[in-house]
Design an enzyme around this catalytic site. Structure first.
Site, PDB file in Angstrom:
ATOM      1  N   GLU A   1      38.409 -15.590 -17.115  1.00  0.00           N
ATOM      2  CA  GLU A   1      37.917 -14.498 -16.271  1.00  0.00           C
ATOM      3  C   GLU A   1      39.067 -13.789 -15.551  1.00  0.00           C
ATOM      4  OE1 GLU A   1      34.675 -16.087 -13.908  1.00  0.00           O
ATOM      5  OE2 GLU A   1      33.394 -16.153 -15.691  1.00  0.00           O
TER       6      GLU A   1
ATOM      7  N   GLU B   1      34.288 -17.690 -27.017  1.00  0.00           N
ATOM      8  CA  GLU B   1      34.211 -17.544 -28.477  1.00  0.00           C
ATOM      9  C   GLU B   1      35.292 -16.601 -28.988  1.00  0.00           C
ATOM     10  OE1 GLU B   1      31.831 -17.304 -26.228  1.00  0.00           O
ATOM     11  OE2 GLU B   1      29.876 -17.887 -27.009  1.00  0.00           O
TER      12      GLU B   1
END
Ligand code: THU
Length: 162
Positions: free
Chosen positions: A63, A74
């Protein structure tokens, strides 16, 4: 005329029902998940990718204080695989999600952007990438190809007339 598009989802109650290789991959996704950098959402996701040569590539969500600059687990994993093993087939991706706020009891499917990113490699290699998903507890879902969970996907065939 109407056309029905359907796919088969395999559902497992525990990891013991998975093939050994798949159970191991899911466990690696859990390990990766615990190293996620997710201070803003406190939602941690791990992804483990099995390559044709048996190597496993890991990723987790990263993040950013500028929220859109972060990236899902992913895509961290699949882009690493694409960048470092461009000639290896991607056989499978296992995904595991947890939250520091509540128990994730159901499998969290990959987001739309991640489905599209994984689909690119499936088209490229012309063989399916299976997706195994689990929350922190509860059932495990497996689909045998990313195309199953991204029907009518955009792909490079639309970019030229050949
Ligand atoms: N996230 C993933 O890593 N994978 C997904 O498929 C869905 C969401 C991450 C992005 C963000 O860091 C956090 O989970 C909450 O959306």
């Amino acid at each position: 005329m109407k056309k029905k598009i359907a796919f088969e989802l395999s559902v497992f109650e525990t990891e013991k029902e998975l093939a050994k290789e798949e159970a191991n991959l899911l466990q690696m996704a859990v390990t990766a998940r615990n190293k996620a950098y997710a201070p803003y959402s406190r939602f941690q996701v791990g992804a483990a990718i099995l390559l044709g040569n048996g190597e496993i590539v890991l990723g987790n969500n990263q993040e950013n204080s500028s929220y859109p600059s972060g990236l899902c687990a992913e895509r961290v994993a699949i882009f690493y695989a694409g960048a470092n093993y461009p000639n290896q087939i991607i056989k499978s991706i296992a995904i595991s999600a947890t939250s520091l706020e509540h128990e994730v009891k159901e499998p969290a499917g990959p987001c739309g952007n991640c489905r599209q990113a994984i689909a690119e490699y499936e088209y490229k290699q012309k063989s399916p990438i299976s997706v195994i998903m689990r929350g922190e507890s509860g059932q495990i879902f497996k689909c045998s190809a990313i195309a199953d969970i991204l029907p009518l996907a955009f792909n490079n065939s639309f970019l030229s007339d050949s």
